[in-house]
Write a protein that holds these residues in place. Structure first.
Motif, PDB file in Angstrom:
ATOM      1  N   GLU A  41       0.831  -1.201   0.000  1.00 23.47           N
ATOM      2  CA  GLU A  41       0.000   0.000   0.000  1.00 23.47           C
ATOM      3  C   GLU A  41       0.869   1.256   0.000  1.00 23.47           C
ATOM      4  OE1 GLU A  41      -0.632  -2.677   2.046  1.00 23.47           O
ATOM      5  OE2 GLU A  41      -2.322  -3.345   0.826  1.00 23.47           O
ATOM      6  N   ALA A  82      -8.147  -0.802  -2.136  1.00 23.46           N
ATOM      7  CA  ALA A  82      -9.192  -0.779  -1.103  1.00 23.46           C
ATOM      8  C   ALA A  82      -8.567  -0.695   0.288  1.00 23.46           C
ATOM      9  CB  ALA A  82     -10.077  -2.022  -1.215  1.00 23.46           C
ATOM     10  N   ARG A  83      -7.491  -1.427   0.511  1.00 25.76           N
ATOM     11  CA  ARG A  83      -6.788  -1.364   1.807  1.00 25.76           C
ATOM     12  C   ARG A  83      -6.183   0.018   2.028  1.00 25.76           C
ATOM     13  NH1 ARG A  83      -3.591  -7.092   1.385  1.00 25.76           N
ATOM     14  NH2 ARG A  83      -5.416  -8.408   1.686  1.00 25.76           N
ATOM     15  N   ARG A  85      -7.242   2.876   0.706  1.00 22.97           N
ATOM     16  CA  ARG A  85      -8.354   3.788   0.982  1.00 22.97           C
ATOM     17  C   ARG A  85      -8.816   3.666   2.429  1.00 22.97           C
ATOM     18  NH1 ARG A  85     -11.674   2.752  -4.595  1.00 22.97           N
ATOM     19  NH2 ARG A  85     -10.972   4.615  -5.679  1.00 22.97           N
ATOM     20  N   LYS A  86      -8.948   2.453   2.898  1.00 21.47           N
ATOM     21  CA  LYS A  86      -9.394   2.228   4.278  1.00 21.47           C
ATOM     22  C   LYS A  86      -8.400   2.830   5.271  1.00 21.47           C
ATOM     23  CE  LYS A  86     -10.857  -1.316   7.498  1.00 21.47           C
ATOM     24  NZ  LYS A  86     -11.109  -2.734   7.720  1.00 21.47           N
ATOM     25  N   ALA A  87      -7.118   2.602   5.032  1.00 23.80           N
ATOM     26  CA  ALA A  87      -6.091   3.138   5.928  1.00 23.80           C
ATOM     27  C   ALA A  87      -6.097   4.669   5.936  1.00 23.80           C
ATOM     28  CB  ALA A  87      -4.712   2.624   5.518  1.00 23.80           C
ATOM     29  N   GLY A  89      -8.676   6.434   5.536  1.00 24.71           N
ATOM     30  CA  GLY A  89      -9.961   6.901   6.042  1.00 24.71           C
ATOM     31  C   GLY A  89     -10.884   7.405   4.958  1.00 24.71           C
ATOM     32  N   GLN A  90     -10.673   6.963   3.734  1.00 25.55           N
ATOM     33  CA  GLN A  90     -11.519   7.384   2.624  1.00 25.55           C
ATOM     34  C   GLN A  90     -12.838   6.645   2.700  1.00 25.55           C
ATOM     35  OE1 GLN A  90      -9.609   7.389  -1.176  1.00 25.55           O
ATOM     36  NE2 GLN A  90     -11.519   7.510  -2.292  1.00 25.55           N
ATOM     37  N   THR A  91     -13.921   7.393   2.695  1.00 23.40           N
ATOM     38  CA  THR A  91     -15.242   6.780   2.842  1.00 23.40           C
ATOM     39  C   THR A  91     -16.041   6.737   1.553  1.00 23.40           C
ATOM     40  OG1 THR A  91     -16.156   8.906   3.511  1.00 23.40           O
ATOM     41  CG2 THR A  91     -15.418   7.424   5.270  1.00 23.40           C
ATOM     42  N   ASN A  93     -15.609   6.840  -3.112  1.00 28.31           N
ATOM     43  CA  ASN A  93     -14.687   6.573  -4.221  1.00 28.31           C
ATOM     44  C   ASN A  93     -14.241   7.818  -4.973  1.00 28.31           C
ATOM     45  OD1 ASN A  93     -14.606   3.850  -3.790  1.00 28.31           O
ATOM     46  ND2 ASN A  93     -16.298   3.402  -5.163  1.00 28.31           N
TER      47      ASN A  93
END
Length: 108
Positions: A41, A82-83, A85-87, A89-91, A93
């Motif tokens: 990532e 996706a990982r 984005r999650k890290a 804090g993207q909620t 797209n």
């Protein structure tokens, strides 16, 4: 994956909006808070943040992060994005990592 295969930027610090990436110490902050990323990532973020707005195809990201000699499935990129984005804090797209439908991804 080995770090030797990945192409790492020569600049030491990149900033995009509230994301700060420090190559030398392998540190990422968003909004001043430390973001914990896996090596894959981190390398994806390096590619994206080096050239904000550039649309990266999945194939180009595979070449950049895993190397041209790899036989990795291009959909693996989707999982790692996706990982990332999650890290971060993207909620949704739309921001900061945008999906370019049928093509790949872009930062900003």
């Amino acid at each position: 994956m080995t770090w030797a295969r990945a192409s790492i930027a020569t600049d030491l610090v990149f900033e995009f909006d509230d994301i700060l990436l420090e190559i030398e110490c392998l540190r990422v902050r968003r909004g001043g808070k430390l973001v914990h990323l896996g090596s894959t990532e981190f390398l994806l973020l390096v590619a994206l943040i080096e050239r904000p707005g550039k649309t990266w195809t999945r194939a180009a990201l595979v070449d950049r992060v895993w190397g041209q000699e790899t036989t990795i499935d291009k959909r693996t990129v989707d999982t790692h994005i996706a990982r990332l984005r999650k890290a971060l804090g993207q909620t949704d797209n739309r921001y900061p990592i945008r999906t370019i439908r049928g093509v790949g991804y872009a930062l900003g």
